[in-house]
Design a protein around this motif. Structure first.
Motif, PDB file in Angstrom:
ATOM      1  N   LYS A  64       0.832  -1.205   0.000  1.00 34.08           N
ATOM      2  CA  LYS A  64       0.000   0.000   0.000  1.00 34.08           C
ATOM      3  C   LYS A  64       0.874   1.265   0.000  1.00 34.08           C
ATOM      4  CE  LYS A  64      -3.851   2.002   2.448  1.00 34.08           C
ATOM      5  NZ  LYS A  64      -4.430   2.142   3.760  1.00 34.08           N
ATOM      6  N   ALA A  65       1.917   1.246   0.846  1.00 39.27           N
ATOM      7  CA  ALA A  65       2.784   2.424   0.938  1.00 39.27           C
ATOM      8  C   ALA A  65       3.523   2.647  -0.394  1.00 39.27           C
ATOM      9  CB  ALA A  65       3.783   2.245   2.077  1.00 39.27           C
ATOM     10  N   LEU A  66       4.013   1.565  -0.995  1.00 41.17           N
ATOM     11  CA  LEU A  66       4.740   1.688  -2.269  1.00 41.17           C
ATOM     12  C   LEU A  66       3.806   2.177  -3.379  1.00 41.17           C
ATOM     13  CD1 LEU A  66       7.135  -1.405  -2.369  1.00 41.17           C
ATOM     14  CD2 LEU A  66       7.762   0.998  -2.166  1.00 41.17           C
ATOM     15  N   TYR A  67       2.560   1.730  -3.325  1.00 39.48           N
ATOM     16  CA  TYR A  67       1.558   2.130  -4.317  1.00 39.48           C
ATOM     17  C   TYR A  67       1.385   3.653  -4.290  1.00 39.48           C
ATOM     18  CZ  TYR A  67      -3.307   2.549  -6.032  1.00 39.48           C
ATOM     19  OH  TYR A  67      -4.440   2.917  -6.685  1.00 39.48           O
ATOM     20  N   HIS A  68       1.270   4.216  -3.098  1.00 34.13           N
ATOM     21  CA  HIS A  68       1.106   5.667  -2.985  1.00 34.13           C
ATOM     22  C   HIS A  68       2.404   6.393  -3.339  1.00 34.13           C
ATOM     23  CE1 HIS A  68      -2.962   5.662  -1.633  1.00 34.13           C
ATOM     24  NE2 HIS A  68      -2.690   4.736  -0.721  1.00 34.13           N
ATOM     25  N   TYR A  69       3.510   5.854  -2.848  1.00 36.50           N
ATOM     26  CA  TYR A  69       4.823   6.472  -3.098  1.00 36.50           C
ATOM     27  C   TYR A  69       5.102   6.568  -4.607  1.00 36.50           C
ATOM     28  CZ  TYR A  69       9.988   6.602  -3.217  1.00 36.50           C
ATOM     29  OH  TYR A  69      11.292   6.907  -3.477  1.00 36.50           O
ATOM     30  N   ARG A  70       4.755   5.497  -5.329  1.00 35.05           N
ATOM     31  CA  ARG A  70       5.078   5.471  -6.768  1.00 35.05           C
ATOM     32  C   ARG A  70       4.166   6.354  -7.609  1.00 35.05           C
ATOM     33  NH1 ARG A  70       6.342  -0.835  -6.722  1.00 35.05           N
ATOM     34  NH2 ARG A  70       8.449  -0.702  -5.851  1.00 35.05           N
ATOM     35  N   GLN A  71       3.175   6.931  -6.981  1.00 38.38           N
ATOM     36  CA  GLN A  71       2.425   7.960  -7.706  1.00 38.38           C
ATOM     37  C   GLN A  71       3.121   9.308  -7.555  1.00 38.38           C
ATOM     38  OE1 GLN A  71      -1.914   7.669  -7.096  1.00 38.38           O
ATOM     39  NE2 GLN A  71      -1.427   5.626  -6.398  1.00 38.38           N
ATOM     40  N   GLN A  72       3.977   9.414  -6.552  1.00 36.39           N
ATOM     41  CA  GLN A  72       4.718  10.652  -6.283  1.00 36.39           C
ATOM     42  C   GLN A  72       6.137  10.616  -6.852  1.00 36.39           C
ATOM     43  OE1 GLN A  72       3.539  13.462  -4.655  1.00 36.39           O
ATOM     44  NE2 GLN A  72       1.633  12.357  -5.031  1.00 36.39           N
ATOM     45  N   VAL A  73       6.714   9.423  -6.857  1.00 37.46           N
ATOM     46  CA  VAL A  73       8.098   9.253  -7.323  1.00 37.46           C
ATOM     47  C   VAL A  73       8.071   8.139  -8.364  1.00 37.46           C
ATOM     48  CG1 VAL A  73      10.447   8.662  -6.623  1.00 37.46           C
ATOM     49  CG2 VAL A  73       8.974   9.930  -5.059  1.00 37.46           C
ATOM     50  N   ASN A  74       8.404   8.500  -9.586  1.00 36.91           N
ATOM     51  CA  ASN A  74       8.285   7.512 -10.647  1.00 36.91           C
ATOM     52  C   ASN A  74       9.508   7.472 -11.537  1.00 36.91           C
ATOM     53  OD1 ASN A  74       6.780   5.556 -12.009  1.00 36.91           O
ATOM     54  ND2 ASN A  74       4.935   6.676 -11.409  1.00 36.91           N
ATOM     55  N   MET A  75       9.653   6.369 -12.239  1.00 40.94           N
ATOM     56  CA  MET A  75      10.896   6.171 -13.006  1.00 40.94           C
ATOM     57  C   MET A  75      10.593   5.770 -14.449  1.00 40.94           C
ATOM     58  SD  MET A  75      13.981   3.612 -12.045  1.00 40.94           S
ATOM     59  CE  MET A  75      15.300   3.272 -13.200  1.00 40.94           C
ATOM     60  N   VAL A  76      11.370   6.324 -15.360  1.00 42.55           N
ATOM     61  CA  VAL A  76      11.307   5.883 -16.750  1.00 42.55           C
ATOM     62  C   VAL A  76      12.607   5.135 -17.037  1.00 42.55           C
ATOM     63  CG1 VAL A  76      11.068   6.571 -19.153  1.00 42.55           C
ATOM     64  CG2 VAL A  76       9.887   7.867 -17.373  1.00 42.55           C
ATOM     65  N   PHE A  77      12.466   3.857 -17.369  1.00 41.02           N
ATOM     66  CA  PHE A  77      13.642   3.019 -17.598  1.00 41.02           C
ATOM     67  C   PHE A  77      14.334   3.397 -18.914  1.00 41.02           C
ATOM     68  CE2 PHE A  77      11.058   0.576 -14.694  1.00 41.02           C
ATOM     69  CZ  PHE A  77      12.005   0.142 -13.784  1.00 41.02           C
ATOM     70  N   GLN A  78      15.595   2.946 -19.006  1.00 43.58           N
ATOM     71  CA  GLN A  78      16.408   3.265 -20.179  1.00 43.58           C
ATOM     72  C   GLN A  78      15.735   2.763 -21.462  1.00 43.58           C
ATOM     73  OE1 GLN A  78      20.458   2.348 -19.381  1.00 43.58           O
ATOM     74  NE2 GLN A  78      21.022   2.331 -21.531  1.00 43.58           N
ATOM     75  N   ASN A  79      15.203   1.549 -21.391  1.00 43.63           N
ATOM     76  CA  ASN A  79      14.600   0.959 -22.578  1.00 43.63           C
ATOM     77  C   ASN A  79      13.084   1.138 -22.542  1.00 43.63           C
ATOM     78  OD1 ASN A  79      13.690  -0.580 -24.645  1.00 43.63           O
ATOM     79  ND2 ASN A  79      14.609  -2.503 -23.944  1.00 43.63           N
ATOM     80  N   PRO A  80      12.524   1.970 -23.466  1.00 40.23           N
ATOM     81  CA  PRO A  80      11.092   2.251 -23.391  1.00 40.23           C
ATOM     82  C   PRO A  80      10.225   0.998 -23.541  1.00 40.23           C
ATOM     83  CG  PRO A  80      12.014   3.069 -25.469  1.00 40.23           C
ATOM     84  CD  PRO A  80      13.159   2.624 -24.620  1.00 40.23           C
ATOM     85  N   GLU A  81      10.783  -0.026 -24.218  1.00 36.41           N
ATOM     86  CA  GLU A  81      10.002  -1.262 -24.449  1.00 36.41           C
ATOM     87  C   GLU A  81       9.534  -1.870 -23.119  1.00 36.41           C
ATOM     88  OE1 GLU A  81       9.558  -2.188 -27.611  1.00 36.41           O
ATOM     89  OE2 GLU A  81      11.080  -0.962 -28.600  1.00 36.41           O
ATOM     90  N   GLN A  82      10.313  -1.635 -22.045  1.00 35.72           N
ATOM     91  CA  GLN A  82       9.971  -2.211 -20.741  1.00 35.72           C
ATOM     92  C   GLN A  82       8.704  -1.615 -20.153  1.00 35.72           C
ATOM     93  OE1 GLN A  82      14.104  -1.610 -19.075  1.00 35.72           O
ATOM     94  NE2 GLN A  82      13.367  -3.209 -17.715  1.00 35.72           N
ATOM     95  N   GLN A  83       8.299  -0.445 -20.690  1.00 31.91           N
ATOM     96  CA  GLN A  83       7.200   0.265 -20.041  1.00 31.91           C
ATOM     97  C   GLN A  83       5.987   0.460 -20.930  1.00 31.91           C
ATOM     98  OE1 GLN A  83       9.761   3.247 -18.396  1.00 31.91           O
ATOM     99  NE2 GLN A  83       8.569   3.284 -16.521  1.00 31.91           N
ATOM    100  N   LEU A  84       6.029  -0.088 -22.141  1.00 33.83           N
ATOM    101  CA  LEU A  84       4.926   0.136 -23.078  1.00 33.83           C
ATOM    102  C   LEU A  84       4.150  -1.150 -23.307  1.00 33.83           C
ATOM    103  CD1 LEU A  84       6.879   2.397 -25.589  1.00 33.83           C
ATOM    104  CD2 LEU A  84       5.355   3.120 -23.757  1.00 33.83           C
ATOM    105  N   PHE A  85       2.872  -0.976 -23.657  1.00 33.14           N
ATOM    106  CA  PHE A  85       2.016  -2.156 -23.763  1.00 33.14           C
ATOM    107  C   PHE A  85       1.441  -2.401 -25.156  1.00 33.14           C
ATOM    108  CE2 PHE A  85       2.286  -1.122 -19.370  1.00 33.14           C
ATOM    109  CZ  PHE A  85       2.451  -2.348 -18.786  1.00 33.14           C
ATOM    110  N   TYR A  86       1.849  -1.552 -26.085  1.00 34.06           N
ATOM    111  CA  TYR A  86       1.461  -1.754 -27.479  1.00 34.06           C
ATOM    112  C   TYR A  86      -0.023  -1.701 -27.768  1.00 34.06           C
ATOM    113  CZ  TYR A  86       6.195  -1.747 -28.405  1.00 34.06           C
ATOM    114  OH  TYR A  86       7.468  -1.281 -28.495  1.00 34.06           O
ATOM    115  N   THR A  87      -0.589  -0.572 -27.324  1.00 33.39           N
ATOM    116  CA  THR A  87      -1.947  -0.228 -27.728  1.00 33.39           C
ATOM    117  C   THR A  87      -1.803   1.021 -28.596  1.00 33.39           C
ATOM    118  OG1 THR A  87      -2.072   1.099 -25.737  1.00 33.39           O
ATOM    119  CG2 THR A  87      -2.974  -1.124 -25.614  1.00 33.39           C
ATOM    120  N   LEU A  88      -2.835   1.857 -28.631  1.00 31.06           N
ATOM    121  CA  LEU A  88      -2.670   3.174 -29.239  1.00 31.06           C
ATOM    122  C   LEU A  88      -1.898   4.041 -28.240  1.00 31.06           C
ATOM    123  CD1 LEU A  88      -6.198   3.974 -30.738  1.00 31.06           C
ATOM    124  CD2 LEU A  88      -4.210   2.960 -31.870  1.00 31.06           C
TER     125      LEU A  88
END
Ligand SMILES: Nc1ncnc2c1ncn2[C@@H]1O[C@H](COP(=O)(O)OP(=O)(O)OP(=O)(O)O)[C@@H](O)[C@H]1O
Length: 266
Positions: free
Chosen positions: A71-95
């Motif tokens: 629960k704490a990490l869930y709230h924290y990660r809305q405040q502190v977020n990361m974009v990884f080096q490789n965008p493929e790791q974070q995309l889901f291939y929709t529009l």
């Protein structure tokens, strides 16, 4: 404010990858974390995100140690977020627009709010024209922007960017630098890693230097980047603006743009 206090981390319980790291990431700044390959930058980012648990020390957000509960990490990660080096790791291939809104949808935001935030994030990243495109048709640099927009839509207080310009052409690199400056002006605090020393000089207001998992120096941009011996010892090179300044005693420019303006006498 986001802080790292006396953090030590080891992957194998024998060799310390991070050694007694303390950092204060002040608001309103782009803070750089510099270091050669293997110096511990990505590991530190993962510790900050709560993806790795340090054996010693703490990550502190707004004065409170970040707890490891779901629960704490869930709230924290809305405040502190990361974009990884490789965008493929974070995309889901929709529009594109659906991908950017996905995290908000999962968090249960209303459709109107999602649309508003997605549009805002696309505008910030200059990708409004790509909203209705399937992700697989995008270039690498465009995918990087979509990955950043997805995190930005969450309106985090801090955004961690790991090598955001890796794999971008010179124009893409310039645009990314401008985007980061725009983001920080609009109130998103940025933590940045990159091997591109000229980019780091251009963008960072404050920086930390890691050498073999230890912070060897930190400071405001002008002072930090003039520590050429320490940078070289850590396996890095000084930015060309600093080298030129030290070799020819030219005034130290704040950025490439500033350098050329000064040269032209503007
Ligand atoms: N999952 C892992 N298991 C064991 N060792 C790891 C793991 N990930 C990284 N390491 C080691 O930890 C050290 C720091 O790696 P890290 O990726 O944090 O460095 P970095 O500064 O981000 O490097 P780069 O600039 O190459 O991205 C390296 O010696 C690396 O081999």
């Amino acid at each position: 404010m986001l802080q790292v206090k006396q953090v030590s981390f080891s992957y194998d319980k024998e060799n310390l990858t991070l050694k007694d790291i303390s950092m204060d990431f002040k608001e309103g700044l782009i803070t750089g974390i510099l270091g050669a390959n293997g110096s511990g930058k990505s590991t530190l980012m993962k510790v900050i995100m709560g993806l790795l648990l340090p054996q010693e020390g703490q990550v502190i957000y707004n004065g409170i140690p970040v707890s490891r509960t779901k629960k704490a990490l869930y709230h924290y990660r809305q405040q502190v977020n990361m974009v990884f080096q490789n965008p493929e790791q974070q995309l889901f291939y929709t529009l594109v627009k659906d991908d950017i809104g996905l995290a908000l949808e999962n968090l249960g935001y209303q459709p109107e709010e999602i649309e508003r935030r997605v549009l805002q994030a696309m505008k910030m990243l200059d990708i409004e024209h790509l909203g209705d495109k399937p992700l697989q048709y995008l270039s690498y640099g465009q995918k990087k922007r979509v990955a950043i927009a997805g995190m930005l839509a969450l309106q985090p207080n801090y955004l961690l960017l790991d090598e955001p310009t890796a794999g971008l052409d010179p124009k893409g690199r310039q645009q990314m630098a401008q985007t980061m400056k725009k983001l920080v002006k609009s109130g998103t605090n940025i933590l940045l890693t990159s091997h591109d020393m000229d980019l780091m000089y251009d963008c960072c207001d404050y920086a930390y230097l890691l050498n073999k998992g230890r912070v060897v120096t930190e400071g405001e941009k002008r002072e930090f980047f003039q520590q050429v011996a320490l940078l070289e010892e850590a396996g890095l090179e000084a930015p060309w603006i600093v080298k030129l300044h030290q070799a020819l005693q030219t005034p130290l420019a704040e950025s490439e743009m500033d350098f050329f303006k000064k040269l032209k006498g503007e």
